[in-house]
Design an enzyme around this catalytic site. Structure first.
Site, mmCIF file in Angstrom:
data_model
loop_
_atom_site.group_PDB
_atom_site.id
_atom_site.type_symbol
_atom_site.label_atom_id
_atom_site.label_comp_id
_atom_site.label_asym_id
_atom_site.label_seq_id
_atom_site.Cartn_x
_atom_site.Cartn_y
_atom_site.Cartn_z
ATOM 1 N N ARG A 51 21.162 84.110 39.100
ATOM 2 C CA ARG A 51 21.287 83.285 37.756
ATOM 3 C C ARG A 51 20.096 82.866 36.881
ATOM 4 N NH1 ARG A 51 25.299 82.176 41.111
ATOM 5 N NH2 ARG A 51 23.366 82.361 42.466
ATOM 6 N N THR A 52 18.937 82.453 37.770
ATOM 7 C CA THR A 52 18.170 82.137 36.880
ATOM 8 C C THR A 52 17.467 83.523 36.043
ATOM 9 O OG1 THR A 52 17.497 80.421 38.405
ATOM 10 C CG2 THR A 52 15.794 80.833 36.866
ATOM 11 N N LYS A 80 0.032 95.229 47.857
ATOM 12 C CA LYS A 80 -1.054 95.696 48.316
ATOM 13 C C LYS A 80 -2.147 94.686 48.596
ATOM 14 C CE LYS A 80 -0.256 99.431 44.984
ATOM 15 N NZ LYS A 80 -0.704 100.016 43.670
ATOM 16 N N ARG A 101 9.263 82.478 39.540
ATOM 17 C CA ARG A 101 9.924 81.915 40.812
ATOM 18 C C ARG A 101 9.008 82.414 41.951
ATOM 19 N NH1 ARG A 101 15.893 81.657 42.567
ATOM 20 N NH2 ARG A 101 15.757 80.054 40.749
ATOM 21 N N HIS A 129 12.515 72.766 39.674
ATOM 22 C CA HIS A 129 13.180 73.680 38.926
ATOM 23 C C HIS A 129 13.833 73.346 37.803
ATOM 24 C CE1 HIS A 129 15.631 77.391 38.274
ATOM 25 N NE2 HIS A 129 16.415 77.502 39.418
HETATM 26 N N1 CP Z 1 20.584 78.056 40.396
HETATM 27 C C1 CP Z 1 19.745 79.017 40.686
HETATM 28 O O1 CP Z 1 18.372 78.770 40.631
HETATM 29 O O2 CP Z 1 20.290 80.224 41.295
HETATM 30 P P1 CP Z 1 19.576 81.683 41.333
HETATM 31 O O3 CP Z 1 18.802 81.212 42.847
HETATM 32 O O4 CP Z 1 20.703 82.529 41.737
HETATM 33 O O5 CP Z 1 18.583 81.907 40.465
#
Ligand code: CP
Length: 303
Positions: A51-52, A80, A101, A129
């Protein structure tokens, strides 16, 4: 505002959060397909995501921008031995904004200190998040018609759940009542309870919640995150303690909505999906508008 990044939801004032939600609403009503013409956004994902990453990339594409990056660090020079510092310095040369991320808590803050462009934290370990929080708040406002005085049940992994941590901080100015429902091993960490105490926010902790469902405006389910456990015996003990089923929703308020940052494993039975109370798929869709708002706000294109 030069190079403002979004690392923790607390980097935004309440006024800024409300502004982002208003901008997101604008994007939902009126897509602006050329707003990012000539701009490049880098998505650097050192951890898996559906999603993110894809909603950020969709957001950029829908506004006419370009995407570079990786979804698997093994295909970058990190494999590397290149440091995060060098990676971020280099990628800063190639883009106008970085979305990152990373499994390490604090990594996004560090990246923002090294980068010469704004950095958006797309999840750093169990810490924060913030863009998930913005889409969660957008979803709460859209479904409840307000942010004030919401009764929010947060269920599942409250210890490692970064979306829980960001959301409770951002909702605190809006006089919420929180009900934290978890296995004792996955309770909300003390630092967040101290935060709520300092803001005078009401909260209760429970191990069961079936009888309390009629009180809820929002039930925020979360996944027990296998990847955060060092002891898999503990994961096995805690993973299936809370499973929301359609039969549990009979006495819920008609306006109550079920949110989940997703992915889900077993914690929401599939028989809930057809319920008008299930909002998690629409919630994920709202992520595109919220992320369009964050990108354009940080780039100074929308104020
Ligand atoms: N909600 C969320 O962070 O989903 P993903 O891990 O799929 O990005």
């Amino acid at each position: 505002m030069k190079n403002k990044s979004l690392i923790s939801i607390t980097d935004f004032s309440t006024e800024e959060i409300l502004r982002i939600l208003a901008i997101a609403e604008g994007f939902e009503k009126n897509p602006e397909p050329h707003l990012l013409d000539g701009r490049v956004v880098a998505t650097l994902f050192f951890e898996p995501s559906t999603r993110t990453r894809l909603s950020f990339e969709s957001a950029v594409n829908r506004m006419g921008g370009r995407i570079i990056g990786f979804s698997d660090p093994n295909i970058s020079s990190v494999s590397k031995g290149e440091t995060l510092k060098d990676t971020i310095r280099i990628v800063s040369n190639y883009c106008d904004l970085i979305v990152m991320r990373h499994p390490l808590e604090g990594s996004s803050r560090y990246a923002s200190e090294v980068a010469t462009v704004p950095v958006v934290n797309a999840g750093d370990g169990a810490n924060q998040h913030p863009t998930q929080t913005l889409l969660d708040m957008y979803s709460i406002k859209k479904t409840q018609g307000r942010l004030d005085n919401i009764n929010i049940f947060m269920v599942g992994d409250l210890k490692y759940g970064r979306t829980v941590h960001s959301l409770l901080q951002a909702m605190s100015p809006f006089s919420p009542t929180f009900h934290f429902v978890s296995h004792p091993k996955l309770r909300l960490p003390d630092e967040y309870k101290t935060f709520l105490d300092s803001k005078g926010v009401k909260y209760y902790e429970h191990e069961q919640f079936n009888d309390l469902i009629p009180e809820a405006d929002i039930i925020y389910m979360t996944r027990v995150q296998r990847e955060r456990f060092t002891d898999l015996v503990e994961y096995e003990k805690t993973k299936d303690v809370y499973v929301l089923r359609n039969s549990m929703l009979d006495k819920a308020k008609p306006t109550m909505k079920i949110l989940h940052p997703l992915p889900r494993i077993n914690e929401i039975n599939q028989d809930v999906d057809q319920s008008p109370k299930a909002y998690y798929f629409e919630q994920a869709r709202n992520g595109v508008f919220a992320r369009q708002a964050v990108i354009t706000y940080l780039l100074g294109l929308k104020r």
